[in-house]
Design a protein around this motif. Structure first.
Motif, mmCIF file in Angstrom:
data_model
loop_
_atom_site.group_PDB
_atom_site.id
_atom_site.type_symbol
_atom_site.label_atom_id
_atom_site.label_comp_id
_atom_site.label_asym_id
_atom_site.label_seq_id
_atom_site.Cartn_x
_atom_site.Cartn_y
_atom_site.Cartn_z
ATOM 1 N N TYR A 55 -1.756 4.366 4.316
ATOM 2 C CA TYR A 55 -0.651 5.297 4.554
ATOM 3 C C TYR A 55 -1.004 6.268 5.679
ATOM 4 O O TYR A 55 -0.171 6.579 6.540
ATOM 5 C CB TYR A 55 -0.315 6.066 3.275
ATOM 6 N N LEU A 56 -2.246 6.744 5.694
ATOM 7 C CA LEU A 56 -2.683 7.665 6.751
ATOM 8 C C LEU A 56 -2.705 6.978 8.116
ATOM 9 O O LEU A 56 -2.561 7.631 9.154
ATOM 10 C CB LEU A 56 -4.067 8.233 6.425
ATOM 11 N N ASN A 57 -2.875 5.641 8.113
ATOM 12 C CA ASN A 57 -2.883 4.878 9.364
ATOM 13 C C ASN A 57 -1.480 4.462 9.808
ATOM 14 O O ASN A 57 -1.329 3.707 10.764
ATOM 15 C CB ASN A 57 -3.753 3.633 9.224
ATOM 16 N N GLY A 58 -0.466 4.928 9.101
ATOM 17 C CA GLY A 58 0.898 4.686 9.552
ATOM 18 C C GLY A 58 1.738 3.781 8.684
ATOM 19 O O GLY A 58 2.945 3.625 8.921
ATOM 20 N N ALA A 59 1.140 3.139 7.674
ATOM 21 C CA ALA A 59 1.931 2.273 6.791
ATOM 22 C C ALA A 59 2.843 3.131 5.918
ATOM 23 O O ALA A 59 2.488 4.257 5.541
ATOM 24 C CB ALA A 59 1.018 1.419 5.921
ATOM 25 N N ASP A 60 4.008 2.608 5.606
ATOM 26 C CA ASP A 60 4.888 3.324 4.683
ATOM 27 C C ASP A 60 5.279 2.473 3.476
ATOM 28 O O ASP A 60 5.866 2.962 2.519
ATOM 29 C CB ASP A 60 6.144 3.840 5.389
ATOM 30 N N ILE A 61 4.957 1.174 3.517
ATOM 31 C CA ILE A 61 5.210 0.264 2.389
ATOM 32 C C ILE A 61 3.958 -0.586 2.191
ATOM 33 O O ILE A 61 3.429 -1.149 3.157
ATOM 34 C CB ILE A 61 6.415 -0.655 2.658
ATOM 35 N N ILE A 62 3.491 -0.692 0.961
ATOM 36 C CA ILE A 62 2.312 -1.515 0.660
ATOM 37 C C ILE A 62 2.660 -2.511 -0.439
ATOM 38 O O ILE A 62 3.227 -2.141 -1.476
ATOM 39 C CB ILE A 62 1.108 -0.656 0.240
ATOM 40 N N PHE A 63 2.322 -3.754 -0.191
ATOM 41 C CA PHE A 63 2.514 -4.853 -1.143
ATOM 42 C C PHE A 63 1.284 -4.921 -2.039
ATOM 43 O O PHE A 63 0.144 -5.023 -1.546
ATOM 44 C CB PHE A 63 2.682 -6.149 -0.353
ATOM 45 N N LEU A 64 1.478 -4.859 -3.345
ATOM 46 C CA LEU A 64 0.359 -4.804 -4.293
ATOM 47 C C LEU A 64 0.209 -6.128 -5.029
ATOM 48 O O LEU A 64 1.116 -6.564 -5.744
ATOM 49 C CB LEU A 64 0.586 -3.678 -5.306
ATOM 50 N N PHE A 65 -0.958 -6.753 -4.853
ATOM 51 C CA PHE A 65 -1.272 -7.977 -5.596
ATOM 52 C C PHE A 65 -2.743 -7.940 -5.998
ATOM 53 O O PHE A 65 -3.498 -8.849 -5.749
ATOM 54 C CB PHE A 65 -0.957 -9.206 -4.755
ATOM 55 N N SER A 66 -3.124 -6.807 -6.610
ATOM 56 C CA SER A 66 -4.528 -6.613 -7.003
ATOM 57 C C SER A 66 -4.669 -6.420 -8.503
ATOM 58 O O SER A 66 -5.619 -5.800 -8.973
ATOM 59 C CB SER A 66 -5.113 -5.408 -6.257
ATOM 60 N N ASP A 67 -3.678 -6.923 -9.244
ATOM 61 C CA ASP A 67 -3.718 -6.941 -10.704
ATOM 62 C C ASP A 67 -3.879 -5.524 -11.266
ATOM 63 O O ASP A 67 -3.073 -4.655 -10.983
ATOM 64 C CB ASP A 67 -4.813 -7.887 -11.189
ATOM 65 N N LEU A 68 -4.936 -5.279 -12.014
ATOM 66 C CA LEU A 68 -5.093 -3.986 -12.671
ATOM 67 C C LEU A 68 -5.215 -2.846 -11.672
ATOM 68 O O LEU A 68 -4.858 -1.701 -11.969
ATOM 69 C CB LEU A 68 -6.335 -4.018 -13.579
ATOM 70 N N ALA A 69 -5.734 -3.153 -10.475
ATOM 71 C CA ALA A 69 -5.923 -2.115 -9.464
ATOM 72 C C ALA A 69 -4.611 -1.674 -8.824
ATOM 73 O O ALA A 69 -4.600 -0.688 -8.077
ATOM 74 C CB ALA A 69 -6.887 -2.607 -8.386
ATOM 75 N N ASP A 70 -3.513 -2.376 -9.084
ATOM 76 C CA ASP A 70 -2.218 -2.001 -8.499
ATOM 77 C C ASP A 70 -1.878 -0.537 -8.788
ATOM 78 O O ASP A 70 -1.234 0.138 -7.972
ATOM 79 C CB ASP A 70 -1.099 -2.889 -9.062
ATOM 80 N N TYR A 71 -2.322 -0.065 -9.929
ATOM 81 C CA TYR A 71 -1.977 1.300 -10.351
ATOM 82 C C TYR A 71 -2.458 2.329 -9.333
ATOM 83 O O TYR A 71 -1.780 3.332 -9.073
ATOM 84 C CB TYR A 71 -2.572 1.585 -11.732
ATOM 85 N N GLY A 72 -3.620 2.070 -8.733
ATOM 86 C CA GLY A 72 -4.142 2.989 -7.730
ATOM 87 C C GLY A 72 -3.247 3.059 -6.508
ATOM 88 O O GLY A 72 -3.035 4.135 -5.934
ATOM 89 N N GLY A 73 -2.700 1.914 -6.095
ATOM 90 C CA GLY A 73 -1.777 1.892 -4.966
ATOM 91 C C GLY A 73 -0.508 2.658 -5.274
ATOM 92 O O GLY A 73 0.033 3.380 -4.417
ATOM 93 N N ALA A 74 -0.012 2.529 -6.509
ATOM 94 C CA ALA A 74 1.197 3.248 -6.908
ATOM 95 C C ALA A 74 0.952 4.754 -6.938
ATOM 96 O O ALA A 74 1.824 5.548 -6.549
ATOM 97 C CB ALA A 74 1.664 2.755 -8.273
ATOM 98 N N GLN A 75 -0.236 5.145 -7.380
ATOM 99 C CA GLN A 75 -0.575 6.570 -7.382
ATOM 100 C C GLN A 75 -0.574 7.133 -5.965
ATOM 101 O O GLN A 75 -0.050 8.219 -5.710
ATOM 102 C CB GLN A 75 -1.955 6.778 -8.021
ATOM 103 N N ALA A 76 -1.191 6.382 -5.027
ATOM 104 C CA ALA A 76 -1.255 6.837 -3.638
ATOM 105 C C ALA A 76 0.149 6.959 -3.049
ATOM 106 O O ALA A 76 0.454 7.913 -2.314
ATOM 107 C CB ALA A 76 -2.102 5.878 -2.807
ATOM 108 N N ALA A 77 1.045 6.002 -3.356
ATOM 109 C CA ALA A 77 2.424 6.057 -2.857
ATOM 110 C C ALA A 77 3.136 7.294 -3.382
ATOM 111 O O ALA A 77 3.850 7.988 -2.638
ATOM 112 C CB ALA A 77 3.174 4.794 -3.271
ATOM 113 N N PHE A 78 2.933 7.610 -4.644
ATOM 114 C CA PHE A 78 3.576 8.771 -5.259
ATOM 115 C C PHE A 78 3.075 10.070 -4.631
ATOM 116 O O PHE A 78 3.865 10.962 -4.284
ATOM 117 C CB PHE A 78 3.311 8.774 -6.766
ATOM 118 N N GLU A 79 1.774 10.163 -4.457
ATOM 119 C CA GLU A 79 1.182 11.404 -3.953
ATOM 120 C C GLU A 79 1.508 11.653 -2.483
ATOM 121 O O GLU A 79 1.639 12.809 -2.051
ATOM 122 C CB GLU A 79 -0.334 11.370 -4.158
#
Length: 702
Positions: A255-279
């Motif tokens: 996100y800091l490098n300019g992305a605004d949408i991230i595709f999550l396919f890391s199973d249990l680790a997806d939650y971390g990506g969702a947290q980063a999107a929210f914050e």
């Protein structure tokens, strides 16, 4: 104390047995130290992610004596994968009223391998259902022990070929492609808060996971087709431990490098990506499950940052498989992929999708889904010697056949002969999105065999090559091999009979014929020369009267003209062309010397190919493989859904796909007695009364 303990143990056992007897005939068994949780359709809190509702139970025959084992290689209660598969099976149970036993083994191979073996050893079942590619080895092993039991493995592939196994892998790649297409378009929608002007997106997967990598590549390909560049799609992986903090760290950096949408396919680790999107106020797209629905049970505040999800629909898949098994329409012994057709995978059109997606983007996605439901064909020019020899014909055949269908197609020419062919084949699956790969030549057999097993969701068609279906389980491969030696034998016989008929113009009394081949180090060519010689000698020509010369390549017309001139100067009056496009030199020499050529084409109608008015008088006949007709037949079957895979089909004289051309000079110059002899020989070949040298197979040289 011991007696009291025994008493209470017996009492508990009696109580448990009592409630088991009075319950319905659906039971659940858990592995050691596991909580017993059996969801039912009325109580199971499962997110509604499918646009295609499950069928309403209807009245059916009584299956109460049929025993079905539903094996969960983990535990229920995840509100997602296993729960949804279970939902589909349970709905089928309501409709068919079979006896259902559910076993939860616990997570990890250390639990599910032993539990699966023990469960089958201690019970008798008519149908066993399991999920996930991790169960492949266990299903193959146990199915071999219990041939009377039917095994269904969903979201996994089995390569054993056992007739009591059906495997249904899920085409996650198409769902990921649609997600990439959506993200690629959506990242330009700067009117939406959280979307910036950088047009960059990201994807997070799991390292060293082949299937995971293919899904990520499909996502990237979708984004590229939406207009993004490769550098605009950031892809990183978490390790196999799937740590949430690692996913959050990677997503934050994206996100800091300019992305605004991230595709999550890391199973249990997806939650971390969702947290980063929210914050950080950006977005994610889920994969495999309705991620917004899943998050609603654990942290509902994160759901607003989930634009959509590329989902597989386990409930629909499970219902489809088990009901077809009960209706005896499920093809055991084979493998069928679940994809966009039938609504088994797709993009979730939930509240966020509907509210945040612009109308034109929704329309683009709908059109893309419709197009993806049609098979997309990729023709691969394999750079085999045969493709070099007939590359123009093959490309023309592909294009002509495809243009006569309504299928999407593209043609991929693998790079120059001296390049790394292995890496080029790998790149086919990284940079291209397709359903059916079509290629040609014996040199492609190894590649088709290898990649067909890696990519069970793709179909493979090999023209002019023999795939070994005895040593390999390849239910997604069709192989068509030409028995061209039948035609070469016939051409040799025809040449032998004609060269001894000196009353025909431009045929001398010496009874000598020849062959000009491209190179002398190709067993494939040598094999065809032998078949031609066999036909000629069977018709009474001395072997020493069949001259062979080489042009040194397939494109050197002058060399071919020189090689042909040498043969004509030795009193030959007709030459078979096995030098490909360099045959232009042979026809030039035939014109200059006043003799004939016998052409060889793998194109379409030889009469049309040999229609040049300056050359036609010197072409006595042609050996042909009508690959254009073969391709048209194949594409028609694909379009109608009638293509049958998992087989080798050999195309000989009886199919009309090979033969010698009987128009032109053949019709005009050939004596009736020779025409009759050729017709009689054709019948004998078709009736297997004549043994002809088999076609060359790499590793088995004739």
């Amino acid at each position: 104390m011991m007696k009291k303990a025994q008493f209470f143990s017996i009492l508990l056992l009696v109580i448990f047995s009592f409630f088991s007897l009075i319950s319905c005939n659906s039971t659940s068994i858990t592995g050691p130290n596991l909580i017993n949780f059996t969801p039912t359709p009325s109580t199971l809190p499962i997110p509604s992610h499918t646009n295609t509702p499950l069928p309403t139970p209807t009245s059916t025959p009584d299956y109460s004596n049929l025993k079905v084992l539903l094996f969960i290689s983990g535990t229920l209660g995840d509100h997602s994968y296993f729960d949804l598969f279970t939902k589909g099976i349970q709905l089928a149970q309501q409709e068919y009223r079979f006896s259902l036993q559910t076993v939860e083994s616990g997570w990890g191979a250390i639990n599910y391998v032993g539990s699966f073996t023990e469960t089958l050893a201690n019970g008798t079942y008519d149908i066993v259902v399991a999920f996930g590619d991790a169960m492949r080895w266990s299903v193959e092993t146990e199915a071999a022990k219990y041939p009377g039991t039917k095994f269904i493995l969903l979201d996994g592939k089995v390569n054993s070929g056992l007739k009591n196994i059906f495997s249904g892998p899920v085409n996650k790649e198409k769902a990921a492609y649609i997600a990439g297409l959506y993200a690629g378009y959506m990242t330009s929608n700067t009117s939406l808060q959280g979307i910036n002007a950088d047009t960059k997106i990201g994807a997070i997967g799991i390292s060293n996971d082949f299937v995971n990598n293919q899904v990520l590549m499909s996502f990237r390909n979708g984004a590229i087709d939406a207009g993004l560049k490769i550098k605009d799609v950031m892809i990183e992986n978490v390790d196999a431990l799937q740590k949430i903090k690692d996913s959050k760290r990677i997503a934050t950096q994206m996100y800091l490098n300019g992305a605004d949408i991230i595709f999550l396919f890391s199973d249990l680790a997806d939650y971390g990506g969702a947290q980063a999107a929210f914050e950080l106020g950006h977005y994610v797209i889920g994969m495999g499950k309705d991620y917004a629905g899943t998050l609603s049970y654990s942290n509902s505040q994160l759901t607003n940052n989930v634009l959509t999800s590329a989902v597989i629909k386990p409930d629909l898949i499970a219902y489809d498989a088990i009901t077809k098994a009960l209706d005896k329409t499920l093809p055991f012994g084979s493998m069928i992929s679940y994809g966009i057709n039938g609504g088994f995978v797709g993009l979730v059109k939930n509240e966020n999708f509907e509210q945040l997606s612009p109308p034109d983007l929704k329309e683009k996605i709908t059109l893309a889904e419709q197009e993806l439901s049609k098979p997309k064909i990729l023709f691969v020019m394999n750079n085999s010697w045969e493709d070099d020899l007939f590359s123009d014909f093959m490309r023309s055949n592909y294009e002509q056949a495809a243009n006569n269908s309504n299928l999407q197609y593209s043609i991929l020419q693998l790079d120059e002969i001296n390049s790394d062919l292995e890496s080029k084949w790998e790149s086919v699956f990284v940079y291209n999105t397709f359903d059916v790969l079509i290629t040609s030549g014996e040199e492609a057999v190894e590649h088709v065999t290898y990649y067909a097993q890696l990519f069970p969701n793709h179909k493979f068609i090999l023209i002019g090559g023999k795939v070994d279906f005895f040593s390999n389980y390849l239910p997604n491969v069709y192989s068509a091999s030409f028995r061209t030696n039948e035609a070469f034998y016939l051409a040799g016989m025809y040449a032998s009979l004609m060269t001894k008929t000196s009353t025909i113009s431009m045929i001398n009394p010496d009874a000598i014929i020849g062959v000009v081949a491209g190179v002398d180090d190709k067993p494939y060519l040598d094999n065809r020369i032998k078949a031609f010689k066999q036909g000629a000698t069977d018709a009474g020509l001395d072997a020493n009267s069949i001259l062979v010369n080489y042009s040194g390549g397939f494109f050197e017309n002058q060399n071919a003209a020189t090689a042909a001139g040498n043969i004509y100067n030795q009193k030959a009056d007709m030459i078979l062309n096995l030098s490909g496009p360099a045959g232009g030199g042979i026809i030039q020499s035939a014109q200059e010397e006043g003799f004939y050529m016998i052409e060889y084409t793998s194109g379409g109608n030889p009469a049309e190919i040999n229609s040049n008015p300056d050359e036609a008088p010197f072409i006595l006949t042609s050996v042909f493989e009508n690959r254009e007709k073969v391709m048209m037949d194949i594409l028609t079957k694909i379009e109608k859904g009638e293509m049958i895979y998992g087989q080798l089909e050999t195309l000989g004289l009886s199919t009309g796909m090979i033969g010698i051309d009987k128009s032109g000079n053949f019709e005009r110059l050939t004596p009736e007695s020779i025409k009759t002899e050729i017709e009689n020989t054709e019948k004998k070949i078709i009736d297997h009364e004549i043994f002809i040298l088999p076609e060359y197979i790499p590793g088995l040289y004739f």
